[in-house]
Design an enzyme around this catalytic site. Sequence first.
Site, PDB file in Angstrom:
ATOM      1  N   THR A 125      45.026  45.016  44.546  1.00 32.17           N
ATOM      2  CA  THR A 125      45.677  45.489  43.329  1.00 32.17           C
ATOM      3  C   THR A 125      46.358  46.841  43.515  1.00 32.17           C
ATOM      4  OG1 THR A 125      45.133  46.393  41.142  1.00 32.17           O
ATOM      5  CG2 THR A 125      43.341  46.288  42.689  1.00 32.17           C
ATOM      6  N   ASP A 126      47.391  47.086  42.711  1.00 33.99           N
ATOM      7  CA  ASP A 126      48.061  48.396  42.750  1.00 33.99           C
ATOM      8  C   ASP A 126      47.163  49.501  42.183  1.00 33.99           C
ATOM      9  OD1 ASP A 126      48.152  47.719  40.039  1.00 33.99           O
ATOM     10  OD2 ASP A 126      50.263  48.227  39.771  1.00 33.99           O
ATOM     11  N   GLU A 127      46.047  49.096  41.526  1.00 32.20           N
ATOM     12  CA  GLU A 127      45.167  50.106  40.918  1.00 32.20           C
ATOM     13  C   GLU A 127      44.503  50.982  41.969  1.00 32.20           C
ATOM     14  OE1 GLU A 127      42.790  48.924  37.640  1.00 32.20           O
ATOM     15  OE2 GLU A 127      44.135  47.282  37.135  1.00 32.20           O
ATOM     16  N   TYR A 150      35.859  49.526  39.383  1.00 29.19           N
ATOM     17  CA  TYR A 150      36.620  48.336  39.812  1.00 29.19           C
ATOM     18  C   TYR A 150      37.622  48.704  40.902  1.00 29.19           C
ATOM     19  CZ  TYR A 150      40.497  45.030  39.933  1.00 29.19           C
ATOM     20  OH  TYR A 150      41.491  44.187  40.378  1.00 29.19           O
ATOM     21  N   LYS A 154      37.739  47.783  44.944  1.00 28.04           N
ATOM     22  CA  LYS A 154      38.858  47.066  45.572  1.00 28.04           C
ATOM     23  C   LYS A 154      39.428  47.905  46.727  1.00 28.04           C
ATOM     24  CE  LYS A 154      40.561  43.621  44.579  1.00 28.04           C
ATOM     25  NZ  LYS A 154      40.263  42.195  44.897  1.00 28.04           N
TER      26      LYS A 154
HETATM   27  P1  NAD Z   1      39.343  36.533  37.286  1.00 32.64           P
HETATM   28  O1  NAD Z   1      38.307  37.491  36.777  1.00 32.64           O
HETATM   29  O2  NAD Z   1      40.126  35.735  36.321  1.00 32.64           O
HETATM   30  O3  NAD Z   1      38.653  35.485  38.284  1.00 32.64           O
HETATM   31  C1  NAD Z   1      37.717  35.868  39.245  1.00 32.64           C
HETATM   32  C2  NAD Z   1      37.117  34.591  39.831  1.00 32.64           C
HETATM   33  O4  NAD Z   1      36.199  34.987  40.872  1.00 32.64           O
HETATM   34  C3  NAD Z   1      36.320  33.768  38.829  1.00 32.64           C
HETATM   35  O5  NAD Z   1      36.608  32.394  38.979  1.00 32.64           O
HETATM   36  C4  NAD Z   1      34.866  34.061  39.190  1.00 32.64           C
HETATM   37  O6  NAD Z   1      33.982  32.996  38.877  1.00 32.64           O
HETATM   38  C5  NAD Z   1      34.980  34.284  40.692  1.00 32.64           C
HETATM   39  N1  NAD Z   1      33.897  35.133  41.215  1.00 32.64           N
HETATM   40  C6  NAD Z   1      33.470  36.323  40.721  1.00 32.64           C
HETATM   41  N2  NAD Z   1      32.448  36.791  41.460  1.00 32.64           N
HETATM   42  C7  NAD Z   1      32.228  35.875  42.436  1.00 32.64           C
HETATM   43  C8  NAD Z   1      31.296  35.777  43.511  1.00 32.64           C
HETATM   44  N3  NAD Z   1      30.385  36.741  43.725  1.00 32.64           N
HETATM   45  N4  NAD Z   1      31.365  34.724  44.352  1.00 32.64           N
HETATM   46  C9  NAD Z   1      32.288  33.739  44.121  1.00 32.64           C
HETATM   47  N5  NAD Z   1      33.166  33.765  43.112  1.00 32.64           N
HETATM   48  C10 NAD Z   1      33.136  34.814  42.276  1.00 32.64           C
HETATM   49  O7  NAD Z   1      40.260  37.406  38.235  1.00 32.64           O
HETATM   50  P2  NAD Z   1      41.838  37.353  38.443  1.00 32.64           P
HETATM   51  O8  NAD Z   1      42.480  38.150  37.370  1.00 32.64           O
HETATM   52  O9  NAD Z   1      42.255  35.968  38.677  1.00 32.64           O
HETATM   53  O10 NAD Z   1      41.975  38.197  39.791  1.00 32.64           O
HETATM   54  C11 NAD Z   1      41.868  37.562  41.043  1.00 32.64           C
HETATM   55  C12 NAD Z   1      42.049  38.592  42.151  1.00 32.64           C
HETATM   56  O11 NAD Z   1      43.310  39.225  42.015  1.00 32.64           O
HETATM   57  C13 NAD Z   1      41.010  39.714  42.125  1.00 32.64           C
HETATM   58  O12 NAD Z   1      40.648  40.003  43.445  1.00 32.64           O
HETATM   59  C14 NAD Z   1      41.740  40.881  41.500  1.00 32.64           C
HETATM   60  O13 NAD Z   1      41.240  42.112  41.976  1.00 32.64           O
HETATM   61  C15 NAD Z   1      43.161  40.644  41.992  1.00 32.64           C
HETATM   62  N6  NAD Z   1      44.219  41.161  41.108  1.00 32.64           N
HETATM   63  C16 NAD Z   1      44.215  40.851  39.774  1.00 32.64           C
HETATM   64  C17 NAD Z   1      45.242  41.336  38.970  1.00 32.64           C
HETATM   65  C18 NAD Z   1      45.311  40.989  37.493  1.00 32.64           C
HETATM   66  O14 NAD Z   1      46.173  41.516  36.797  1.00 32.64           O
HETATM   67  N7  NAD Z   1      44.459  40.116  36.984  1.00 32.64           N
HETATM   68  C19 NAD Z   1      46.247  42.131  39.505  1.00 32.64           C
HETATM   69  C20 NAD Z   1      46.201  42.427  40.884  1.00 32.64           C
HETATM   70  C21 NAD Z   1      45.186  41.925  41.676  1.00 32.64           C
HETATM   71  P1  TYD Z   2      43.824  45.636  31.396  1.00 28.84           P
HETATM   72  O1  TYD Z   2      44.460  44.350  31.020  1.00 28.84           O
HETATM   73  O2  TYD Z   2      42.355  45.802  31.238  1.00 28.84           O
HETATM   74  O3  TYD Z   2      44.283  45.917  32.896  1.00 28.84           O
HETATM   75  P2  TYD Z   2      44.128  47.262  33.796  1.00 28.84           P
HETATM   76  O4  TYD Z   2      43.222  48.207  33.128  1.00 28.84           O
HETATM   77  O5  TYD Z   2      43.528  46.674  35.018  1.00 28.84           O
HETATM   78  O6  TYD Z   2      45.517  47.775  33.972  1.00 28.84           O
HETATM   79  O7  TYD Z   2      44.525  46.800  30.588  1.00 28.84           O
HETATM   80  C1  TYD Z   2      45.926  47.004  30.649  1.00 28.84           C
HETATM   81  C2  TYD Z   2      46.228  48.252  29.853  1.00 28.84           C
HETATM   82  O8  TYD Z   2      45.934  48.003  28.480  1.00 28.84           O
HETATM   83  C3  TYD Z   2      45.376  49.448  30.243  1.00 28.84           C
HETATM   84  O9  TYD Z   2      46.173  50.631  30.139  1.00 28.84           O
HETATM   85  C4  TYD Z   2      44.280  49.473  29.206  1.00 28.84           C
HETATM   86  C5  TYD Z   2      44.974  48.925  27.980  1.00 28.84           C
HETATM   87  N1  TYD Z   2      44.097  48.192  27.027  1.00 28.84           N
HETATM   88  C6  TYD Z   2      44.080  48.544  25.674  1.00 28.84           C
HETATM   89  O10 TYD Z   2      44.791  49.470  25.232  1.00 28.84           O
HETATM   90  N2  TYD Z   2      43.271  47.846  24.832  1.00 28.84           N
HETATM   91  C7  TYD Z   2      42.479  46.833  25.265  1.00 28.84           C
HETATM   92  O11 TYD Z   2      41.735  46.241  24.442  1.00 28.84           O
HETATM   93  C8  TYD Z   2      42.521  46.462  26.647  1.00 28.84           C
HETATM   94  C9  TYD Z   2      41.671  45.347  27.179  1.00 28.84           C
HETATM   95  C10 TYD Z   2      43.345  47.168  27.498  1.00 28.84           C
END
Ligand code: NAD
Ligand code: TYD
Length: 338
Positions: A125-127, A150, A154
């Site tokens: 992630t970019d975070e 988190y 990562k």
């Molecule tokens: P999500 O929370 O929707 O899904 C996570 C999945 O991982 C779930 O199916 C969960 O059951 C599984 N999981 C969790 N712990 C586990 C374990 N110990 N063993 C096996 N499986 C396990 O997450 P997402 O939003 O789909 O993100 C997927 C990946 O992409 C993550 O690594 C996250 O850091 C990265 N990512 C997400 C975003 C975003 O905006 N959602 C952006 C950039 C990177």
């Molecule tokens: P989120 O979707 O949790 O992603 P991330 O924190 O990983 O970027 O949040 C996106 C942005 O929205 C973040 O600045 C936090 C804000 N946010 C709210 O203002 N209210 C909310 O209820 C949530 C879940 C997020």
Amino acid sequence: MKILVTGGAGFIGSAFVRMALDEDTAWRVVNLDKLTYAGNLENLAGVSESPRYRFVRGDIADGGAVMRLFAGEKPDAVVHFAAESHVDRSILSPEPAVRTNLYGTFCLLEAARVHQTPLFLHVSTDEVYGSLEEPLEADENFPLQPSSPYSASKAGSDLLALSYGKTFKLPVIVTRASNNYGPYQFPEKLIPLMISNAMEDKPLPIYGDGMQVRDWLFVDDHCRALLAVLDKGRAGEIYNVGGSLALPNKEVVRRILAATGKSESLMRYVADRPAHDRRYALSSEKVMRETGWAPRMPFDEGLALTVRWYRENIDWVRHVKSGEYMQYYERNYAHREP
Ligand code: NAD
Ligand code: TYD
């Protein structure tokens, strides 16, 4: 080609599994997922009967089980999504994020090292770059300054993965994507939470002043980037993947209200998140140059499609907002009342 996908029952992982099976008929996918609150096999209903797909329920932090799976399946590539992916949850209880994101990644890397897996794609992630002042943009060499448990977990897993590349010559690639949105996203993240609350005429909780900026990437654009990196990416490299669309949260919420036909009176400013990153911004120039990938989905179109999906899949929303969700919602939002 057999791909071991971890976390394939989650939001991005399930989009990737659906796309990978659809895109290339020579591919087989083994999906290793623990099915935490965020994992849902309904996301994979369309592919579950495919002879090229196998689901294995398991924990990536169970080193013995992971090693046995690699021995049995001998994957040609790993695409590693499994994570505790939510900042707010990692603040409420950091342990699961550290265990899964850091130790779980270690278990996978060890198994890949022992079984000499030809490619390990670590989805990050970019975070990890932390909050950036305007007009800075993070390229892949930007310092890592994560703010939450988190993002720190990562960042640690990125460094561990890269170290396996350097030390053990495991072919590792790290991708760092910006905020994803789209169908099947668990309604704890900004966009699906706001859509779901708007549909129920519940208040839309905006942390702080709502001027935090995120770069938005449609989930299928992210998955296409991962396929492009699997095809053309170079081992040992990091690739940023952004949507090239930066918006303050307040503006995203306004657009959701417009798309759902609800009033802005539902917007509620609530207590801020601790150590809330003000602005994420990244350059995706490298992945574009090396693979030819570019994001395709315009934000308003992607948002309209996403709102439509949540409207048409009320049962899915109802199902994932089970007892556990209500407890989380209470824990995260009760103390934020304005
Ligand atoms: P999500 O929370 O929707 O899904 C996570 C999945 O991982 C779930 O199916 C969960 O059951 C599984 N999981 C969790 N712990 C586990 C374990 N110990 N063993 C096996 N499986 C396990 O997450 P997402 O939003 O789909 O993100 C997927 C990946 O992409 C993550 O690594 C996250 O850091 C990265 N990512 C997400 C975003 C975003 O905006 N959602 C952006 C950039 C990177
Ligand atoms: P989120 O979707 O949790 O992603 P991330 O924190 O990983 O970027 O949040 C996106 C942005 O929205 C973040 O600045 C936090 C804000 N946010 C709210 O203002 N209210 C909310 O209820 C949530 C879940 C997020």
